[in-house]
Scaffold this motif. Structure first.
Motif, PDB file in Angstrom:
ATOM      1  N   CYS A  22      80.342  29.419  24.752  1.00 56.42           N
ATOM      2  CA  CYS A  22      81.248  29.379  25.895  1.00 56.42           C
ATOM      3  C   CYS A  22      82.490  28.558  25.613  1.00 56.42           C
ATOM      4  N   ASP A  23      83.633  29.175  25.848  1.00 57.41           N
ATOM      5  CA  ASP A  23      84.912  28.488  25.803  1.00 57.41           C
ATOM      6  C   ASP A  23      84.932  27.384  26.859  1.00 57.41           C
ATOM      7  N   VAL A  24      85.847  26.448  26.715  1.00 58.09           N
ATOM      8  CA  VAL A  24      85.890  25.282  27.597  1.00 58.09           C
ATOM      9  C   VAL A  24      87.104  25.340  28.519  1.00 58.09           C
ATOM     10  N   TRP A  25      88.290  25.139  27.934  1.00 56.66           N
ATOM     11  CA  TRP A  25      89.521  25.090  28.734  1.00 56.66           C
ATOM     12  C   TRP A  25      89.858  26.488  29.243  1.00 56.66           C
ATOM     13  N   GLY A  26      89.968  26.645  30.556  1.00 52.85           N
ATOM     14  CA  GLY A  26      90.228  27.943  31.160  1.00 52.85           C
ATOM     15  C   GLY A  26      88.985  28.620  31.689  1.00 52.85           C
ATOM     16  N   VAL A  27      87.806  28.087  31.310  1.00 53.25           N
ATOM     17  CA  VAL A  27      86.546  28.647  31.794  1.00 53.25           C
ATOM     18  C   VAL A  27      85.791  27.634  32.646  1.00 53.25           C
ATOM     19  N   ILE A  28      85.676  26.387  32.153  1.00 55.12           N
ATOM     20  CA  ILE A  28      84.958  25.383  32.942  1.00 55.12           C
ATOM     21  C   ILE A  28      85.863  24.253  33.435  1.00 55.12           C
ATOM     22  N   HIS A  29      87.086  24.176  32.923  1.00 55.01           N
ATOM     23  CA  HIS A  29      88.067  23.244  33.485  1.00 55.01           C
ATOM     24  C   HIS A  29      89.474  23.709  33.144  1.00 55.01           C
ATOM     25  N   ASN A  30      90.469  23.088  33.809  1.00 52.27           N
ATOM     26  CA  ASN A  30      91.873  23.436  33.569  1.00 52.27           C
ATOM     27  C   ASN A  30      92.680  22.255  33.043  1.00 52.27           C
ATOM     28  N   GLY A  31      91.988  21.267  32.500  1.00 52.52           N
ATOM     29  CA  GLY A  31      92.666  20.091  31.973  1.00 52.52           C
ATOM     30  C   GLY A  31      92.865  18.998  32.995  1.00 52.52           C
ATOM     31  N   ARG A  32      92.712  19.327  34.261  1.00 52.78           N
ATOM     32  CA  ARG A  32      92.870  18.348  35.339  1.00 52.78           C
ATOM     33  C   ARG A  32      91.590  18.193  36.151  1.00 52.78           C
ATOM     34  N   GLU A  33      90.829  19.304  36.269  1.00 59.61           N
ATOM     35  CA  GLU A  33      89.602  19.275  37.051  1.00 59.61           C
ATOM     36  C   GLU A  33      88.636  20.320  36.514  1.00 59.61           C
ATOM     37  N   SER A  34      87.350  20.049  36.692  1.00 61.23           N
ATOM     38  CA  SER A  34      86.333  21.033  36.304  1.00 61.23           C
ATOM     39  C   SER A  34      86.009  21.913  37.497  1.00 61.23           C
ATOM     40  N   TRP A  35      85.388  23.049  37.212  1.00 61.31           N
ATOM     41  CA  TRP A  35      85.034  24.020  38.242  1.00 61.31           C
ATOM     42  C   TRP A  35      83.522  24.021  38.422  1.00 61.31           C
ATOM     43  N   ALA A  36      83.085  23.618  39.608  1.00 59.55           N
ATOM     44  CA  ALA A  36      81.667  23.392  39.864  1.00 59.55           C
ATOM     45  C   ALA A  36      80.831  24.656  39.654  1.00 59.55           C
ATOM     46  N   GLU A  37      81.336  25.813  40.111  1.00 54.67           N
ATOM     47  CA  GLU A  37      80.552  27.043  39.982  1.00 54.67           C
ATOM     48  C   GLU A  37      80.322  27.413  38.519  1.00 54.67           C
ATOM     49  N   ALA A  38      81.340  27.234  37.687  1.00 53.89           N
ATOM     50  CA  ALA A  38      81.189  27.551  36.266  1.00 53.89           C
ATOM     51  C   ALA A  38      80.197  26.601  35.605  1.00 53.89           C
ATOM     52  N   CYS A  39      80.325  25.317  35.909  1.00 50.84           N
ATOM     53  CA  CYS A  39      79.412  24.327  35.328  1.00 50.84           C
ATOM     54  C   CYS A  39      77.971  24.599  35.758  1.00 50.84           C
ATOM     55  N   GLU A  40      77.775  24.937  37.024  1.00 46.56           N
ATOM     56  CA  GLU A  40      76.428  25.214  37.514  1.00 46.56           C
ATOM     57  C   GLU A  40      75.857  26.483  36.886  1.00 46.56           C
ATOM     58  N   ALA A  41      76.702  27.481  36.650  1.00 44.92           N
ATOM     59  CA  ALA A  41      76.218  28.709  35.995  1.00 44.92           C
ATOM     60  C   ALA A  41      75.683  28.396  34.601  1.00 44.92           C
ATOM     61  N   LEU A  42      76.394  27.575  33.866  1.00 44.58           N
ATOM     62  CA  LEU A  42      75.937  27.205  32.526  1.00 44.58           C
ATOM     63  C   LEU A  42      74.672  26.358  32.595  1.00 44.58           C
TER      64      LEU A  42
END
Length: 289
Positions: A22-42
């Protein structure tokens, strides 16, 4: 034109895979904040199905990037292993020691060079090769700020090692130029470029080694899924490795794959992929379970 299968969530296909790269930047965060739904899916995939290996084009070693993920609120349970372009690039740099190397990039990336025995040059005239991690000031600079500095290096035939093949990323609501955009400029100037991150094989070799460690056996490549938003990095890399891919269409591409109803339009996603002669088996606007 073959369209990617539109997914409502990772749960639809999770049972088909043992490993997620899994890629990181653009998938689970945008450099400023993480995305809870993506993190929980992983995290849920880790609990119920298999193992997540993060595979990032960060120019720094994975051990140094973990603190950034922690600071952005990415839970440790979202991943089990982590490899970066920086990890893969260190092997390329070590082959060329002691250089001297002319380094271009922000101070935060200097950890890439620790322990490699490289001598430093301050310009193209004194260097044996160039190493680029990104813009020195990526908030304000573009590749054109480097044209005059890189032209003499290309004329001398110096090789440029690029530790981050990404051309752009999204940082909050800003688009930031990355090392790959400087590599493009250098090639336009006639220079030679070497890269080890996505889409190139060395970083996938590292990732599959981690997958084998987690599984306790060699992974079945038909049960490995790549996830990413970069067409010329994540998707192309998956294609070249013969691995299935889930294209996250709302990353750096914004609304380009959305239809009039604001939902994913598989045909528009396919157009983005076809423009770079790539294909993804699946597509979704963002990563969620």
């Amino acid at each position: 034109m073959t369209l990617p299968h539109a997914l409502n969530g990772l749960s639809e296909i999770a049972a088909d895979y043992d490993i997620l790269l899994c890629d990181v930047w653009g998938v689970i965060h945008n450099g400023r904040e993480s995305w809870a739904e993506a993190c929980e899916a992983l995290a849920r995939f880790n609990r119920e199905n298999g193992h997540v290996v993060l595979i990032s084009n960060s120019p720094r070693p994975a051990s140094d990037v973990v603190a950034q993920l922690d600071g952005l609120g990415v839970p440790r349970e979202s991943w089990k292993a982590f490899v970066t372009s920086g990890d893969a690039t260190r092997a390329e740099l070590a082959k060329r020691a002691p250089g001297p190397v002319w380094i271009i990039g922000p101070d935060r990336d200097m950890v890439l060079y620790e322990g490699l025995g490289l001598d430093l040059a301050t310009n193209a005239e004194d260097a044996a090769f160039i190493s680029v991690t990104g813009m020195i000031d990526d908030e304000t600079e573009t590749p054109e700020h480097y044209r005059d500095r890189l032209t003499p290096a290309a004329e001398r035939g110096l090789e440029l090692i690029c530790a981050n093949p990404d051309r752009i990323v999204q940082r909050g609501d800003q688009i930031i130029y990355c090392g790959g955009s400087l590599a493009d400029l250098y090639e336009d100037l006639g220079g030679r470029v070497t890269m080890a991150g996505k889409p190139f094989a060395p970083i996938y070799d590292l990732a599959m080694t981690e997958a084998e460690r987690l599984l306790g056996r060699a992974p079945d490549r038909s049960r490995v899924l790549c996830i990413g938003d970069g067409v010329i990095t994540d998707v192309l890399g998956a294609n070249q490795q013969g691995l299935d891919c889930l294209f996250i269409a709302q990353g750096i591409h914004g609304d380009a794959a959305k239809g009039a109803d604001r939902r994913l339009d598989p045909a528009l996603a396919a157009d983005l992929l076809k423009a770079e002669t790539t294909y993804a088996r699946y597509a979704a606007l963002d990563l969620k379970w």
